[in-house]
Design an enzyme around this catalytic site. Structure first.
Site, mmCIF file in Angstrom:
data_model
loop_
_atom_site.group_PDB
_atom_site.id
_atom_site.type_symbol
_atom_site.label_atom_id
_atom_site.label_comp_id
_atom_site.label_asym_id
_atom_site.label_seq_id
_atom_site.Cartn_x
_atom_site.Cartn_y
_atom_site.Cartn_z
ATOM 1 N N GLU A 169 17.752 0.860 -1.142
ATOM 2 C CA GLU A 169 17.379 1.430 -2.405
ATOM 3 C C GLU A 169 18.327 2.561 -2.809
ATOM 4 O O GLU A 169 18.578 2.822 -3.991
ATOM 5 C CB GLU A 169 16.002 1.635 -2.264
ATOM 6 N N GLU A 228 11.022 1.181 7.653
ATOM 7 C CA GLU A 228 12.311 1.728 7.207
ATOM 8 C C GLU A 228 12.809 2.764 8.330
ATOM 9 O O GLU A 228 13.114 2.547 9.093
ATOM 10 C CB GLU A 228 11.738 1.996 5.680
ATOM 11 N N HIS A 277 7.163 1.737 5.559
ATOM 12 C CA HIS A 277 8.099 2.599 4.789
ATOM 13 C C HIS A 277 7.944 3.990 4.875
ATOM 14 O O HIS A 277 6.580 4.314 5.189
ATOM 15 C CB HIS A 277 8.474 2.183 3.508
ATOM 16 N N GLU A 278 8.790 4.888 4.924
ATOM 17 C CA GLU A 278 8.730 6.393 5.470
ATOM 18 C C GLU A 278 7.661 6.580 6.337
ATOM 19 O O GLU A 278 6.607 7.303 6.427
ATOM 20 C CB GLU A 278 7.857 7.251 4.092
ATOM 21 N N HIS A 295 0.810 -1.222 0.078
ATOM 22 C CA HIS A 295 -0.124 -0.053 -0.026
ATOM 23 C C HIS A 295 0.880 1.174 0.060
ATOM 24 O O HIS A 295 1.283 1.786 0.941
ATOM 25 C CB HIS A 295 -0.898 0.081 1.305
ATOM 26 N N GLU A 296 1.093 1.602 -1.355
ATOM 27 C CA GLU A 296 1.855 2.930 -1.169
ATOM 28 C C GLU A 296 0.723 4.060 -1.390
ATOM 29 O O GLU A 296 -0.008 4.089 -2.293
ATOM 30 C CB GLU A 296 2.543 3.114 -2.424
HETATM 31 C C1 NOJ Z 1 9.747 4.078 -1.178
HETATM 32 C C2 NOJ Z 1 10.010 2.644 -0.572
HETATM 33 O O1 NOJ Z 1 11.313 2.768 0.570
HETATM 34 C C3 NOJ Z 1 10.586 1.648 -1.452
HETATM 35 O O2 NOJ Z 1 10.850 0.266 -1.034
HETATM 36 C C4 NOJ Z 1 9.313 1.498 -2.183
HETATM 37 O O3 NOJ Z 1 9.723 0.659 -3.523
HETATM 38 C C5 NOJ Z 1 8.865 2.653 -2.817
HETATM 39 N N1 NOJ Z 1 8.808 3.850 -2.171
HETATM 40 C C6 NOJ Z 1 7.680 2.615 -3.626
HETATM 41 O O4 NOJ Z 1 6.551 2.358 -2.796
#
Ligand code: NOJ
Length: 692
Positions: free
Chosen positions: A488, A482, A463-464, A384-385
């Site tokens: 990355e 994270e 993440h974030e 879920h971004e």
């Molecule tokens: C930042 C995240 O740290 C990364 O793992 C992810 O692939 C991208 N956002 C896209 O959601």
């Protein structure tokens, strides 16, 4: 062991000693840690201002430092106080982690509750609670229920940390645009501006101190601003509503924490943050599984695939089947798929309101893939971004999690890619407001997601995120996050992560809790063929050194096919431990950690260095007496090996001292297994240089 059995065992181990002592009014109250090493005093000065100080073995660590608040809706709460009541009790209990770096955690400290009351006027009360451990201190404020202060709007917390001895600080800036994703500064403390926590200090006499917080619930995250010399002040992450924190009394703030040790290793070994959090609120959490995973991910960061639809779309049915097959063949439980859902086309960073969390792109058959994964004994991992648009996410949260639950998906990676201060949230007025990633609104949001996920037996890896403050104890389905520069950055970062970064993480970010760093890039290659500043042995060591109960094998399957021998370590390494020992380390220079598998007699050891080559001696005295072991050693090659790694297996016992030879930017990973007849290595190579 099943969790219900564990609970019984935990209850058996529990030895709670509560011995309250109550004093009358006094001008100063002091409390000592169980072994007497640490002592904390609270006093009210001539103006009735409360202050505290911290001593360790008679040496002042924190000089008299202010306590109190500036409120938006009431007069300041910071002077005109007297000590109304002081209560003390001893705490000594041992509790069991459902998963973690060690199975049993001892919580042993002295607690002192000091009630302050204003001498005149509304005579408002404020309680300060100290918990003093042998390895540090936690303190929090409690706002009691009282007519003169029912609603509390906090604009400033006045808590200070006046560091007594000259100190070097390792820190990342707080209140800057990129949340927590910075390289660490190493400066004299006198050069600090504003920093995030955990912030780590080494004083002139060698004492190590980490300042952080525990149990950040319904409150704003704390930054540290230097006000003068080595005097730091708490700064609360802002909110669009003006006051950083809005609460109804009674409530307690997060704990402000000081972990204090003779060495960097001592800081990492401290369980103070976890101990200050509330026990598990979720009951039976046997459904929370530590696991390793692969995923459609690194290709997007290399630029060979896209999250967006089109010819390079990564999340296709065919590609996902390939990953499921790879996971099944190699014993990985999870397959993460990013870019499966509608909303990634165009500038997704800026358009979080377009994400759908229930509709897949047409070339991704989520139902068939979840069924295929199940057939293969593998699970898809949800993604879920949100691009920081929590208004859009919260609207869809229930159905989005229901969909995953229906498909048997029991872990979700969430994401909040947006500049700091750019989280879009729905306010009480029905309008969108911009909030900080570590503000009160986001603290509430994360727990809402974690609680909704728990209802459906789903684990969360954010993440974030907001920083970790040990809430995994209370919500064991919040498995990882994270909250720092991850792997990355080695694909596209400018600059990428220098080797020092991962060593810095061990004694800063990792003090907060697990990190989903996503190691294991054995190809050592970033976007455009750029060489990653690492070695294969170091990539392996990261699985031990940077703890997380879920660990990714981040590289592409075709790269793992090229390096089957080092890949074996990634397949073998566990993610759940019964014990952890930091064998050596200096902040930013090197670190060696040994951990014992929770499900076998195996130990794993990881060691990493910065840009300097090093020889480190480590005693294996943590192994069992009378037992013989085989060590499979993955070391930086002195001669060209499989992408620079040399592998040997040799017998060892607890009486051995290993000499770890680390190349510049390198590392070493070792699996140590009890000897069994069937495990006897066919060929035994014993170079003289690495065992004494
Ligand atoms: C930042 C995240 O740290 C990364 O793992 C992810 O692939 C991208 N956002 C896209 O959601």
């Amino acid at each position: 062991m099943k969790y219900c059995a564990r609970v019984i065992l935990a209850a058996w181990v529990l030895q709670l000693a509560i011995v309250p002592v109550v004093y009358g009014a006094a001008a100063e109250a002091t409390v000592r840690s169980p072994d007497g090493r640490m002592s904390v005093s609270l006093r009210v000065n001539g103006e009735g201002r409360p202050e505290y100080s911290v001593l360790r073995s008679g040496r002042t660590i924190i000089d008299w430092s202010r306590l109190g608040f500036i409120l938006a809706n009431a007069p300041k709460l910071e002077r005109n106080f007297e000590l109304a009541r002081v209560e003390e009790k001893a705490i000594d209990e041992t509790w069991e982690q459902p998963w973690g770096e060690r199975r049993f955690v001892r919580n042993r400290c002295s607690e002192q509750r000091v009630t302050l009351r204003e001498k005149t006027g509304a005579q408002r009360a404020l309680t300060v609670i100290f918990r003093v451990f042998d390895d540090g201190v936690g303190f929090r404020y409690e706002f009691p229920e009282q007519p003169a202060l029912a609603h509390v709007d906090i604009v400033e917390e006045l808590t200070e940390f006046a560091v007594a001895e000259p100190a070097t600080a390792w820190w990342i800036p707080g209140g800057e645009w990129n949340r927590y994703e910075y390289l660490y500064n190493r400066t004299p403390l006198t050069e600090l501006g504003q920093a995030h926590t955990p912030m780590t200090l080494k004083t002139a006499s060698g004492v190590h101190v980490a300042i952080h917080e525990a149990a950040l619930v319904d409150y704003a995250g704390m930054w540290l601003r230097r006000v003068s010399g080595q005097r730091l002040k708490a700064v609360l992450s802002p909110s669009s509503s003006g006051a950083s924190v809005r609460r109804q009394a009674p409530f307690a703030t997060p704990w402000r924490t000081l972990q204090i040790a003779d060495s960097a290793a001592g800081l990492y070994m401290s369980d103070l943050i976890l101990n200050l959090n509330e026990p598990n609120k979720l009951g039976d959490v046997s459904w929370v599984k530590p696991f390793k995973y692969v995923g459609i991910w690194w290709g997007m960061h290399l630029g060979t695939h896209t999250w967006a639809s089109g010819p390079k779309h990564g999340a296709t049915t065919a590609e996902t089947r390939r990953y499921i097959d790879f996971a099944a063949e190699n014993g990985f439980r999870g397959v993460l798929v990013e870019g499966w859902n509608k909303g990634w086309d165009g500038d997704w960073f800026a358009r979080g309101d377009e994400f759908s969390f229930t509709e897949a792109y047409p070339d991704f058959d989520i139902v068939a893939l979840a069924a295929y994964a199940k057939k293969k004994g593998v699970r898809l991992i949800g993604h879920h971004e949100t691009a920081g648009n929590i208004a859009n996410y919260e609207k869809q949260l229930g159905p989005a999690l229901d969909l995953y639950a229906k498909l048997g998906i029991d872990a979700v990676k969430t994401g909040y890619v947006a500049d700091a201060g750019g989280v879009q949230a729905l306010g009480d007025d029905g309008k969108i407001h911009f909030e900080w990633h570590d503000g009160q609104v986001q603290a509430r949001h994360h727990l809402r997601v974690v609680e909704e996920a728990a209802k459906r037996h789903i684990a969360i890896n954010a993440h974030e995120p907001i920083k970790d403050t040990g809430l995994r104890r209370t919500y064991p389905n919040w498995v990882s996050r994270e909250g720092a520069r991850g792997m990355e950055y080695n694909a596209w970062g400018d600059p990428p992560n220098p080797p020092e970064h991962e060593v810095n993480l061990v004694f800063t970010r990792m003090l907060a809790g697990p990190m989903d760093y996503t190691p294991g890039v054995l190809s050592l290659t970033g976007a455009g063929g750029k060489r990653i500043q690492s070695t294969v042995a170091r990539q392996l060591a990261l699985y031990v050194v940077l703890y997380s109960p879920i660990q990714m094998a981040a590289d592409l399957p075709e790269n793992y096919a090229k390096y089957p021998r080092p890949f074996q370590f990634i397949k073998d390494v566990p993610v759940d431990w019964s014990d952890t020992r930091v064998l050596n380390g200096e902040v930013g220079d090197y670190a060696t950690i040994a951990r014992k598998d929770r499900n076998s007699g195996d130990w794993y050891l990881g060691s990493i260095t910065d840009e300097e080559p090093r020889t480190l001696r480590v005693s294996l005295s943590f192994l069992d007496e009378g037992k013989k072991y085989f060590a499979t050693i993955y070391r930086d090659a002195m001669i060209a090996g499989e992408n620079g790694v040399e592998i040997e297996t040799r017998p060892v016992s607890r009486h051995d001292t290993l000499r770890l030879l680390l190349a510049a930017e390198g590392g070493q990973a070792i699996r140590i297994s009890p000897q069994r007849a069937s495990a006897r290595p066919k060929k035994k190579k014993q170079p003289e240089f690495d065992v004494e």
